[in-house]
Design a protein around this motif. Structure first.
Motif, PDB file in Angstrom:
ATOM      1  N   ILE A  30     -20.548  64.063  12.758  1.00 42.94           N
ATOM      2  CA  ILE A  30     -21.615  64.337  11.794  1.00 42.94           C
ATOM      3  C   ILE A  30     -21.916  63.078  10.997  1.00 42.94           C
ATOM      4  O   ILE A  30     -23.090  62.722  10.773  1.00 42.94           O
ATOM      5  N   LEU A  31     -20.872  62.374  10.582  1.00 46.27           N
ATOM      6  CA  LEU A  31     -21.063  61.130   9.840  1.00 46.27           C
ATOM      7  C   LEU A  31     -21.715  60.069  10.718  1.00 46.27           C
ATOM      8  O   LEU A  31     -22.627  59.357  10.274  1.00 46.27           O
ATOM      9  N   THR A  32     -21.265  59.957  11.954  1.00 41.97           N
ATOM     10  CA  THR A  32     -21.798  58.937  12.856  1.00 41.97           C
ATOM     11  C   THR A  32     -23.261  59.181  13.196  1.00 41.97           C
ATOM     12  O   THR A  32     -24.099  58.274  13.105  1.00 41.97           O
ATOM     13  N   THR A  33     -23.587  60.414  13.567  1.00 43.23           N
ATOM     14  CA  THR A  33     -24.963  60.692  13.991  1.00 43.23           C
ATOM     15  C   THR A  33     -25.939  60.708  12.817  1.00 43.23           C
ATOM     16  O   THR A  33     -27.080  60.267  12.954  1.00 43.23           O
ATOM     17  N   SER A  34     -25.512  61.191  11.669  1.00 39.50           N
ATOM     18  CA  SER A  34     -26.406  61.174  10.506  1.00 39.50           C
ATOM     19  C   SER A  34     -26.667  59.741  10.053  1.00 39.50           C
ATOM     20  O   SER A  34     -27.794  59.394   9.664  1.00 39.50           O
ATOM     21  N   THR A  35     -25.640  58.893  10.139  1.00 43.50           N
ATOM     22  CA  THR A  35     -25.823  57.477   9.794  1.00 43.50           C
ATOM     23  C   THR A  35     -26.773  56.804  10.765  1.00 43.50           C
ATOM     24  O   THR A  35     -27.643  56.009  10.363  1.00 43.50           O
ATOM     25  N   ALA A  36     -26.634  57.110  12.048  1.00 41.54           N
ATOM     26  CA  ALA A  36     -27.527  56.529  13.051  1.00 41.54           C
ATOM     27  C   ALA A  36     -28.966  56.994  12.841  1.00 41.54           C
ATOM     28  O   ALA A  36     -29.907  56.198  12.963  1.00 41.54           O
ATOM     29  N   LEU A  37     -29.152  58.269  12.532  1.00 45.28           N
ATOM     30  CA  LEU A  37     -30.504  58.759  12.248  1.00 45.28           C
ATOM     31  C   LEU A  37     -31.100  58.040  11.048  1.00 45.28           C
ATOM     32  O   LEU A  37     -32.277  57.659  11.050  1.00 45.28           O
ATOM     33  N   TYR A  38     -30.291  57.836  10.017  1.00 46.51           N
ATOM     34  CA  TYR A  38     -30.780  57.223   8.777  1.00 46.51           C
ATOM     35  C   TYR A  38     -31.111  55.744   8.976  1.00 46.51           C
ATOM     36  O   TYR A  38     -32.178  55.282   8.550  1.00 46.51           O
ATOM     37  N   GLU A  98     -36.233  65.483   5.537  1.00 45.48           N
ATOM     38  CA  GLU A  98     -36.634  66.703   6.241  1.00 45.48           C
ATOM     39  C   GLU A  98     -36.815  66.491   7.743  1.00 45.48           C
ATOM     40  O   GLU A  98     -36.382  67.303   8.549  1.00 45.48           O
ATOM     41  N   ASP A  99     -37.467  65.381   8.131  1.00 40.51           N
ATOM     42  CA  ASP A  99     -37.711  65.145   9.557  1.00 40.51           C
ATOM     43  C   ASP A  99     -36.412  64.855  10.301  1.00 40.51           C
ATOM     44  O   ASP A  99     -36.190  65.351  11.419  1.00 40.51           O
ATOM     45  N   LEU A 100     -35.534  64.080   9.678  1.00 43.24           N
ATOM     46  CA  LEU A 100     -34.249  63.764  10.310  1.00 43.24           C
ATOM     47  C   LEU A 100     -33.305  64.964  10.278  1.00 43.24           C
ATOM     48  O   LEU A 100     -32.502  65.151  11.195  1.00 43.24           O
ATOM     49  N   TYR A 101     -33.419  65.767   9.237  1.00 46.80           N
ATOM     50  CA  TYR A 101     -32.619  66.998   9.153  1.00 46.80           C
ATOM     51  C   TYR A 101     -32.875  67.886  10.359  1.00 46.80           C
ATOM     52  O   TYR A 101     -31.937  68.435  10.951  1.00 46.80           O
ATOM     53  N   GLN A 102     -34.126  68.020  10.752  1.00 48.06           N
ATOM     54  CA  GLN A 102     -34.446  68.911  11.872  1.00 48.06           C
ATOM     55  C   GLN A 102     -33.816  68.410  13.167  1.00 48.06           C
ATOM     56  O   GLN A 102     -33.318  69.200  13.978  1.00 48.06           O
ATOM     57  N   ILE A 103     -33.798  67.089  13.362  1.00 46.59           N
ATOM     58  CA  ILE A 103     -33.172  66.518  14.557  1.00 46.59           C
ATOM     59  C   ILE A 103     -31.670  66.762  14.533  1.00 46.59           C
ATOM     60  O   ILE A 103     -31.064  67.141  15.548  1.00 46.59           O
ATOM     61  N   LEU A 104     -31.054  66.558  13.366  1.00 47.47           N
ATOM     62  CA  LEU A 104     -29.620  66.799  13.225  1.00 47.47           C
ATOM     63  C   LEU A 104     -29.294  68.268  13.467  1.00 47.47           C
ATOM     64  O   LEU A 104     -28.362  68.601  14.220  1.00 47.47           O
TER      65      LEU A 104
END
Length: 472
Positions: free
Chosen positions: A72-80, A383-389
């Motif tokens: 979760i930390l890795t993918t959310s950081t990559a999205l951000y 919001e846009d990145l939240y939906q992908i996550l």
């Protein structure tokens, strides 16, 4: 008279307090009284995103190993920091010159951390190379792995997990999950079974000490000589003559050699001869790019989180490091980018210990508070990145690592959450929708238990059921 009134008030208060329904917190507290939790640790953080209210907290600051909740930390950081449009690139380039159909020079395969690159992708690139008119390579085949440091395993990974595919040997030039599939097919009773490999262009050394026996009483063992850091495949014991062919995936330690051997075999399959050797080398700055294969992170993140793919997480971490620090990307540099996100969400990276991107390491230490703050931040601020996550997480009873769990309402098709499992660790964090229509984020971690994680998972599912039943 006053004493009578006071007595009546006390009686009335007691009566109504006894008839008050349990709160959500009471329901969860009741679960925690189970004997299972006398010998292990549990932490829970649940938040009502719609009402912006805390639902339940227990040991929210207790440091625990996240297992695959680290993803979760890795993918959310990559999205951000990379964005959903980021692409992993594998490149074919050359030095020298192309004279008619002959490359008078070297061909380079430049790795770009694509975790899902396959033999089929390589075949497509070689066909494109053939379409460029190249029929012969006078020089060498080189794998350029300079974008990553030389550490092929993570800090705190367990040596005896080898040769499982969940613990891949890392390289930026990945192919077929850095693994080979070994197919063992029974022949006739008393004789050795037939051994083949997928992909079939790969021809590793192997020892076949297995025997075909009567019936379907298979006792087959397939491994490699990992104690000597060798990729020699070992097949032993027995396979029943009535058995279907057995397929076992084995990780490989010499992953760069694996890629280059497949590259050479694929070139020759398409009629392109190679005169020189196969080796690793950094491509000169002035090489000419011939072919590029791209894979978007928006595609990688789905497989990464739904199947809890460790290789994808580690390649993503190093892609982060490379994006901000250049060649020689390391897990340590990637973790620094995760630290930046922790600061952005309002917490201090000094309160945690992070060493890899997948959660395989037993050195990682995080809290359920941290994981839930990440989930909350993406919901409220991105919001846009939240939906992908959200869409990348396994769905209860439907797919990924939650396919076999949560088969009944209200969690079925409702819970979107990342699982995590290590020895004596089980975690779950994500989102669900309560009966009142409110969106809830949560993080649950259980550790220091003996035996199977099934009991811990059952309690996680019950907590999710309680949260999903909130109807006020």
């Amino acid at each position: 008279m006053k004493k009578l009134i006071v007595s009546l008030l006390l009686f009335t208060t007691t009566l109504f307090s006894q008839t008050d329904p349990f709160t959500t917190a009471d329901d969860i507290d009741l679960l925690l009284k189970d004997d299972f939790f006398q010998g292990c640790q549990l932490a829970v953080d649940a938040y009502d995103l719609t009402a912006k209210e805390i639902i339940y907290r227990h040991n929210k600051k207790l440091l625990m190993r996240p297992a695959s909740n680290m993803k979760i930390l890795t993918t959310s950081t990559a999205l951000y920091f990379l964005g959903s449009d980021f692409t992993f690139k594998t490149i074919i380039a050359h030095d020298g010159e192309i004279d008619d159909s002959v490359l008078v020079g070297n061909l380079y395969f430049i790795g770009g951390f694509d975790p899902d690159f396959t033999s089929e992708d390589l075949d497509t690139m070689i066909m494109q190379l053939k379409d460029e008119g190249i029929a012969k390579i006078e020089g060498n085949l080189y794998g350029d792995v300079s974008k990553m440091d030389s550490l092929y395993w993570g800090n705190g990974w367990m040596w005896d997990d080898d040769p499982a595919t969940d613990f891949p040997y890392m390289t930026p030039l990945v192919i077929n999950d850095a693994a080979v599939k070994v197919v063992v097919k029974p022949t006739t009773v008393g004789n050795k079974p037939e051994v083949s490999f997928i992909p079939d262009l790969f021809k590793p050394k192997f020892i076949n000490n297995a025997v075909t026996v009567k019936g379907d009483s298979s006792d087959l063992a397939v491994t490699r000589d990992w104690l000597h850091n060798s990729d020699k495949i070992i097949v032993r014991d027995s396979v029943g003559i009535d058995d279907e062919p057995d397929t076992t995936a084995i990780n490989l330690s010499r992953t760069n050699n694996y890629f280059l051997s497949l590259a050479r075999a694929t070139l020759e399959k398409h009629g392109i001869t190679v005169k020189g050797k196969c080796d690793t080398s950094t491509a000169p700055e002035d090489v000419e790019v011939l072919i590029e294969h791209e894979r978007p992170f928006s595609e990688v993140i789905v497989n990464l989180n739904k199947t809890s793919d460790n290789l994808s997480a580690e390649m993503t971490l190093r892609a982060l490091a490379y994006q901000f620090n250049g060649k020689g990307a390391s897990a340590k540099e990637g973790v620094k980018i995760i630290d930046s996100l922790i600061t952005i969400v309002g917490l201090s990276q000094k309160d945690y210990r992070l060493v890899d991107g997948s959660g395989v390491s037993h050195y990682n230490l995080v809290t359920v508070e941290l994981l839930n703050e990440i989930l909350k931040y993406f919901y409220f601020e991105k919001e846009d990145l939240y939906q992908i996550l959200y869409d990348s997480f396994p769905i209860g009873g439907v797919d990924g690592t939650l396919k076999g769990r949560m088969k009944e309402p209200p969690t079925y098709e409702n819970v979107h959450a990342k699982t995590g499992t290590l020895s004596a660790v089980s975690s779950l964090a994500g989102y669900l929708t309560a009966k009142n229509g409110h969106m809830i984020s949560f993080s649950i971690n259980t550790q220091s238990f003996v035996g199977s994680a099934r009991t811990a998972r059952d309690f996680q599912d019950k907590i999710c059921e309680i949260l999903a039943n909130i109807d006020d």
